[in-house]
Design a protein around this motif. Structure first.
Motif, PDB file in Angstrom:
ATOM      1  N   ALA A  38     -10.174 -48.759  25.576  1.00  0.00           N
ATOM      2  CA  ALA A  38     -10.411 -47.445  24.961  1.00  0.00           C
ATOM      3  C   ALA A  38     -10.584 -46.350  26.017  1.00  0.00           C
ATOM      4  O   ALA A  38     -10.535 -45.165  25.691  1.00  0.00           O
ATOM      5  CB  ALA A  38     -11.640 -47.502  24.054  1.00  0.00           C
ATOM      6  N   CYS A  40      -8.481 -46.272  28.655  1.00  0.00           N
ATOM      7  CA  CYS A  40      -7.155 -46.157  29.271  1.00  0.00           C
ATOM      8  C   CYS A  40      -6.513 -44.830  28.870  1.00  0.00           C
ATOM      9  O   CYS A  40      -6.461 -44.479  27.685  1.00  0.00           O
ATOM     10  CB  CYS A  40      -6.274 -47.323  28.831  1.00  0.00           C
ATOM     11  N   ASP A  41      -6.009 -44.095  29.857  1.00  0.00           N
ATOM     12  CA  ASP A  41      -5.400 -42.794  29.554  1.00  0.00           C
ATOM     13  C   ASP A  41      -3.873 -42.825  29.640  1.00  0.00           C
ATOM     14  O   ASP A  41      -3.235 -41.777  29.627  1.00  0.00           O
ATOM     15  CB  ASP A  41      -5.972 -41.707  30.468  1.00  0.00           C
ATOM     16  N   MET A  43      -0.669 -42.796  28.069  1.00  0.00           N
ATOM     17  CA  MET A  43      -0.193 -42.436  26.721  1.00  0.00           C
ATOM     18  C   MET A  43       0.888 -43.389  26.215  1.00  0.00           C
ATOM     19  O   MET A  43       0.930 -43.692  25.018  1.00  0.00           O
ATOM     20  CB  MET A  43       0.320 -40.991  26.712  1.00  0.00           C
ATOM     21  N   ARG A  46      -0.842 -46.450  24.907  1.00  0.00           N
ATOM     22  CA  ARG A  46      -1.539 -46.148  23.656  1.00  0.00           C
ATOM     23  C   ARG A  46      -0.560 -46.018  22.497  1.00  0.00           C
ATOM     24  O   ARG A  46      -0.826 -46.494  21.395  1.00  0.00           O
ATOM     25  CB  ARG A  46      -2.396 -44.898  23.813  1.00  0.00           C
ATOM     26  N   ARG A  47       0.618 -45.417  22.747  1.00  0.00           N
ATOM     27  CA  ARG A  47       1.650 -45.335  21.703  1.00  0.00           C
ATOM     28  C   ARG A  47       2.139 -46.730  21.320  1.00  0.00           C
ATOM     29  O   ARG A  47       2.341 -47.034  20.144  1.00  0.00           O
ATOM     30  CB  ARG A  47       2.825 -44.473  22.164  1.00  0.00           C
ATOM     31  N   LEU A  49       0.450 -49.450  21.473  1.00  0.00           N
ATOM     32  CA  LEU A  49      -0.627 -50.058  20.694  1.00  0.00           C
ATOM     33  C   LEU A  49      -0.593 -49.564  19.246  1.00  0.00           C
ATOM     34  O   LEU A  49      -0.713 -50.355  18.305  1.00  0.00           O
ATOM     35  CB  LEU A  49      -1.971 -49.747  21.348  1.00  0.00           C
ATOM     36  N   MET A  79      -3.303 -52.404  29.706  1.00  0.00           N
ATOM     37  CA  MET A  79      -4.195 -51.250  29.693  1.00  0.00           C
ATOM     38  C   MET A  79      -5.368 -51.449  30.649  1.00  0.00           C
ATOM     39  O   MET A  79      -5.898 -50.476  31.187  1.00  0.00           O
ATOM     40  CB  MET A  79      -4.727 -50.996  28.269  1.00  0.00           C
ATOM     41  N   ILE A 125      -9.767 -48.188  19.703  1.00  0.00           N
ATOM     42  CA  ILE A 125      -9.185 -48.038  21.040  1.00  0.00           C
ATOM     43  C   ILE A 125      -8.338 -46.772  21.104  1.00  0.00           C
ATOM     44  O   ILE A 125      -8.474 -45.972  22.032  1.00  0.00           O
ATOM     45  CB  ILE A 125      -8.352 -49.286  21.425  1.00  0.00           C
ATOM     46  N   ALA A 126      -7.479 -46.575  20.106  1.00  0.00           N
ATOM     47  CA  ALA A 126      -6.613 -45.393  20.078  1.00  0.00           C
ATOM     48  C   ALA A 126      -7.439 -44.112  19.956  1.00  0.00           C
ATOM     49  O   ALA A 126      -7.027 -43.055  20.448  1.00  0.00           O
ATOM     50  CB  ALA A 126      -5.616 -45.492  18.926  1.00  0.00           C
ATOM     51  N   LEU A 128     -10.074 -43.572  21.514  1.00  0.00           N
ATOM     52  CA  LEU A 128     -10.759 -43.415  22.811  1.00  0.00           C
ATOM     53  C   LEU A 128     -12.281 -43.524  22.678  1.00  0.00           C
ATOM     54  O   LEU A 128     -13.029 -42.790  23.309  1.00  0.00           O
ATOM     55  CB  LEU A 128     -10.366 -42.089  23.468  1.00  0.00           C
TER      56      LEU A 128
END
Length: 152
Positions: A38, A40-41, A43, A46-47, A49, A79, A125-126, A128
């Motif tokens: 959560a 991790c920056d 992007m 995250r997409r 995920l 991540m 997580i997404a 943050l």
């Protein structure tokens, strides 16, 4: 890494209580992994995920569960770099697949509960939110496994 994974897998085959122990350890570490993910920056990760979340939402088979769980773990490990935990988790997932193939674990997991639990973890997580990700991982994973296998 592959050699270590094979050696640990072979060890688990000869030690009946070790599979339970490795699930105990990896479920504790999963809580930390989710919290770290959560933060991790990246992007793109995250997409990826969030895209996986959509696939989990439509999962309707135990075969799909295994494949998607593996993909979730892969994304989380990208991540957050935690190679020892990754090794233990891959061994645990491999052992779980072996148990399923032998027909001993097919009714262990509620597919619906798994799907909704994983989506809650991914949402945290997404979003943050490390504290919520840790909480959801504990509630949706650790506590369920503890109930199934009798560890605290």
């Amino acid at each position: 890494m592959a050699d270590l994974e094979r050696m640990l897998g072979a060890y688990l085959c000869g030690e009946p209580g070790s599979w339970r122990e490795i699930l105990d350890i990896t479920s504790l570490l999963f809580n930390r992994l989710c919290a770290a993910a959560a933060r991790c920056d990246d992007m793109a990760l995250r997409r990826e995920l969030v895209d996986l979340r959509g696939q989990i939402d439509t999962c309707d088979s135990m075969d799909g569960l295994g494949r998607l769980e593996g993909r979730l773990q892969d994304i989380l490990f990208r991540m957050v770099s935690q190679p020892l935990f990754e090794l233990l988790t891959r061994v645990a997932l491999g052992s779980a697949r072996d148990v399923e193939r032998e027909g001993n674990g097919t009714d262990m997991f509620d597919l619906n509960a798994w799907r909704h639990g994983r989506m809650r973890i991914i949402d945290a997580i997404a979003g943050l939110d490390p504290a919520l990700a840790h909480f959801e991982a504990d509630r949706q994973n650790r506590q369920i496994l503890a109930g199934l296998f009798g560890f605290e």
